[in-house]
Design an enzyme around this catalytic site. Sequence first.
Site, PDB file in Angstrom:
ATOM      1  N   LYS A  21     -55.806  51.819  95.717  1.00  0.00           N
ATOM      2  CA  LYS A  21     -56.641  52.562  95.498  1.00  0.00           C
ATOM      3  C   LYS A  21     -58.127  52.073  95.783  1.00  0.00           C
ATOM      4  O   LYS A  21     -58.571  51.102  95.109  1.00  0.00           O
ATOM      5  CB  LYS A  21     -56.551  53.137  94.083  1.00  0.00           C
ATOM      6  CG  LYS A  21     -57.827  54.281  93.796  1.00  0.00           C
ATOM      7  CD  LYS A  21     -57.838  54.554  92.185  1.00  0.00           C
ATOM      8  CE  LYS A  21     -59.270  55.005  92.286  1.00  0.00           C
ATOM      9  NZ  LYS A  21     -59.650  55.102  90.628  1.00  0.00           N
TER      10      LYS A  21
ATOM     11  N   GLY B  93     -65.901  57.770  83.436  1.00  0.00           N
ATOM     12  CA  GLY B  93     -66.366  57.547  82.006  1.00  0.00           C
ATOM     13  C   GLY B  93     -66.981  58.618  81.345  1.00  0.00           C
ATOM     14  O   GLY B  93     -67.429  58.360  79.926  1.00  0.00           O
TER      15      GLY B  93
ATOM     16  N   ALA C  33     -61.160  60.503  87.654  1.00  0.00           N
ATOM     17  CA  ALA C  33     -62.629  60.262  86.971  1.00  0.00           C
ATOM     18  C   ALA C  33     -63.141  61.546  86.411  1.00  0.00           C
ATOM     19  O   ALA C  33     -63.252  62.617  87.203  1.00  0.00           O
ATOM     20  CB  ALA C  33     -63.527  59.385  87.954  1.00  0.00           C
ATOM     21  N   GLY C  34     -63.795  61.280  85.332  1.00  0.00           N
ATOM     22  CA  GLY C  34     -64.654  62.536  84.645  1.00  0.00           C
ATOM     23  C   GLY C  34     -63.497  63.410  83.612  1.00  0.00           C
ATOM     24  O   GLY C  34     -64.365  63.785  83.154  1.00  0.00           O
TER      25      GLY C  34
ATOM     26  N   ASN D 252     -58.433  57.228  82.765  1.00  0.00           N
ATOM     27  CA  ASN D 252     -58.130  55.725  82.134  1.00  0.00           C
ATOM     28  C   ASN D 252     -58.994  56.036  80.791  1.00  0.00           C
ATOM     29  O   ASN D 252     -58.294  56.135  79.853  1.00  0.00           O
ATOM     30  CB  ASN D 252     -58.836  54.742  82.956  1.00  0.00           C
ATOM     31  CG  ASN D 252     -58.583  53.391  82.129  1.00  0.00           C
ATOM     32  OD1 ASN D 252     -57.786  53.267  81.319  1.00  0.00           O
ATOM     33  ND2 ASN D 252     -59.269  52.423  82.449  1.00  0.00           N
ATOM     34  N   THR D 253     -60.298  56.239  80.903  1.00  0.00           N
ATOM     35  CA  THR D 253     -61.064  56.176  79.730  1.00  0.00           C
ATOM     36  C   THR D 253     -60.781  57.439  78.910  1.00  0.00           C
ATOM     37  O   THR D 253     -60.653  57.123  77.525  1.00  0.00           O
ATOM     38  CB  THR D 253     -62.825  56.304  79.968  1.00  0.00           C
ATOM     39  OG1 THR D 253     -62.962  55.509  81.110  1.00  0.00           O
ATOM     40  CG2 THR D 253     -63.627  56.172  78.747  1.00  0.00           C
TER      41      THR D 253
END
Lengths: 262, 262, 262, 262
Positions: C104, C165, C191-192, C213-214
């Site tokens: 990635k 994040g 993301a987001g 992830n976050t």
Amino acid sequence: MSTADTPLAVAGQTYHSRLLVGTGKYRDLKETQAAIEASGAEIVTVAVRRSNIGQNPSEPNLLDVIPPHRYTLLPNTAGCYSAEDAVRTCRLARELLDGHDLMKLEVLGDEKTLFPDLVETYKAAEVLIKEGFQIMVYTNDDPIAAKRLEEMGCIAVMPLAAPIGSGLGIRNPYNILEIIQNATVPILVDAGVGTASDAAVAMELGCDGVLMNTAIAGAQDPILMASAMKKAVEAGREAYLAGRIPRKRYASASSPLEGTFF
Amino acid sequence: MSTADTPLAVAGQTYHSRLLVGTGKYRDLKETQAAIEASGAEIVTVAVRRSNIGQNPSEPNLLDVIPPHRYTLLPNTAGCYSAEDAVRTCRLARELLDGHDLMKLEVLGDEKTLFPDLVETYKAAEVLIKEGFQIMVYTNDDPIAAKRLEEMGCIAVMPLAAPIGSGLGIRNPYNILEIIQNATVPILVDAGVGTASDAAVAMELGCDGVLMNTAIAGAQDPILMASAMKKAVEAGREAYLAGRIPRKRYASASSPLEGTFF
Amino acid sequence: MSTADTPLAVAGQTYHSRLLVGTGKYRDLKETQAAIEASGAEIVTVAVRRSNIGQNPSEPNLLDVIPPHRYTLLPNTAGCYSAEDAVRTCRLARELLDGHDLMKLEVLGDEKTLFPDLVETYKAAEVLIKEGFQIMVYTNDDPIAAKRLEEMGCIAVMPLAAPIGSGLGIRNPYNILEIIQNATVPILVDAGVGTASDAAVAMELGCDGVLMNTAIAGAQDPILMASAMKKAVEAGREAYLAGRIPRKRYASASSPLEGTFF
Amino acid sequence: MSTADTPLAVAGQTYHSRLLVGTGKYRDLKETQAAIEASGAEIVTVAVRRSNIGQNPSEPNLLDVIPPHRYTLLPNTAGCYSAEDAVRTCRLARELLDGHDLMKLEVLGDEKTLFPDLVETYKAAEVLIKEGFQIMVYTNDDPIAAKRLEEMGCIAVMPLAAPIGSGLGIRNPYNILEIIQNATVPILVDAGVGTASDAAVAMELGCDGVLMNTAIAGAQDPILMASAMKKAVEAGREAYLAGRIPRKRYASASSPLEGTFF
């Protein structure tokens, strides 16, 4: 308390109006003129490839209704899909307009969505800035791209609110806000405004101006919509300067909204 | 093409301004006066329970800065949590104001959120209308409640945009739109406006006017915000009349947005 | 009626899970393992610069909890701010992982917002694809950029929902939709995402998967959130396939919403 | 860390599923049964005026596919526009169902929008509660009304997300949140859910359950949508319990979003 504004400064000139308008899609030159008048705009953008600004001396000239002593002309590269085309168009405009070097650069990525092509935009901007043009540049709402264009020497950066002609208003206010807060050149929202409140929202975010064409020219009553946009841009600017109340779930809440909101 | 507007008509009088303002939360009477002036409002609402409109003859009278020959006074029942209190307050106002019978009725449900209590509002409206008052009524954004209040004889219905003092703007535009489209009396959005674009959005929905207090009085520069709101209300009204372009995903889309949208 | 799904295909392998997860920000390897397990993910991304995947043979190895026989490893270039760094990182990962070439690619524009730098991303993608890497590429939500990355040979394009994040969810669904509709490679939102409904919305737009992830690792109970995300991705996919009812102002409306909506 | 949930408790019984479904608009009883099965619902609502639950002994009985030993039946007053009709309908249902006293009360305001009529709802609730019914009550999203219905003795309050059958999702999350935070009885979002993410959002706000019919029955593949909704409700509940990450403009922001947001 008094909150004074400073005028918009572009290429060494100052302007009281923060609304920039286009000239496309009107019924005729008379309507074009009346709408521009009603908008209070001082900077008027012209699609070099679609308008007669001297290319055809025997036909009506658009510049007759936007006389240079009254308006700052902003030739644009609408309809260009490559850096090469955009550069050529700017050179032609400079020639037709006796050395006028203020241009709005836009290089589009496809005919369907009219989203900008950033790679071609960078290429064109580089060439044009080297050739002494003063470039106001149309871009998407990517904060990294906006900063890069500023660093390359563009004198103003113009992120889209939404696709050209979509009327969707500001799709991603956080991105526009990020662009504004990082910038040292004027940021003007360009493309996607649909109605008056969209223009007000753009100004409330702190941008320096708004450019539009379809929202006015495509309205059922373009002249009245031009007046609406004039007031909306002023309203949004004043509201920005006046310092709005915080958003709260209700007045008695001890702190502004955070954490959960919608 | 020309699109003429008709003035706002309330209780047999017509008004050019569609912005109604309150008088609470200002630093002093001088600021109150300057902000009202800047707002261009012609109808000014006064909280009978919180303002001196003659109850205390020895203290400064709010009416000195909103002289009746210039403004239409709209006494309101802010701070009332029962029909009984609201009725009593209206009667007191009528007495203090020599038979003035135009009132804004609001009956609140709790002190935390300041949401209206509809059951108590119905009760108070019924009594007041019978006693000859002309009632402009504050309500939530429930289309069924708005219609009921109109059918009871209220001369204007004033749904909230969001909780009083929240500054959240119009939370549920579909409900406001439904209320407007069902009404034969003026619909004015009341409460919850935070900044200029919120007022413009209300007007673009087609409502007849907007009433606000905190958004102006609580701004860092209330007088500038009052000016912003004046322009925003005019901008929103003009945009409504001018007929905005349809929303599309992009200009080349053959039909306006439907099905999926956000 | 029955609506069968086809599995997600990436680099010649098929996957039943459409949720891809990261490995950062967990308390310890045990929590990492339990959360990945609960998420049902089959592809797990690892920040080569921040994780021990063999660089430090004497310390705990992240790969112990994501054994290659069970998970497809997706090394990523998190923390790289230039094409050069990203390329070097991929080469290192390939070496450490015995020729593993699925990567990635992310090249960031600044440390504050973590927005991608598209120019550097293009540069890195070009080099890496030439060197035989199979690149899943992180990008912003610009449809023109997404198409360019696909045309360069990236095997999957991964537009952001919002900044890494941020937990803001899909900021601009129209852009994501445009990217999906133009693509011939898998589009995964990356993301987001902040909570379960954000993941469901991404899938309902028609994207092929979601990477996060976050949102999991930063939740108060990461393992329960991992389970929530698993279900949300499945729910969103099924809802997409099942064909939702149209949005209407009310059930009796004769046509779906268009023109005015919010 | 482990976060245990407690089951939904209604009228002295507990339920593992927090998704309640209706029985209208399916092609046939077989599809009805399969969709209910796929939804995992344990409480099934039935429109007494539109379904055969014994009124016509010679025709197929809806209860054959929702056997009382497996499902809790929730007869509802759909199609009632007055307190009188609603009361009569509940009495009929109790008679047909051998004393079953758990009912969903809905009294509608008009046939076009299907918004509830609160005044008639209060009247009906008062009578029914006196007669020993256990009332789950459909209402709009007005926090004052919701509290009043709870105080009258309703055992659950069911505010709308949006108009019945509209598929618009939660129009005013702040109101729903306010209702939830003020309540001591279960709050279930009822009406207006369009797709899986809408159901997840409702649960993430903290409500106790979601009731829907059209979103499932009207989908192109109702059985697959039923499965999507099952997972979405579970996902939303788990995400609520797991404690989501805060929303920030970007990960490095020192505080969650407040003040300006969109």
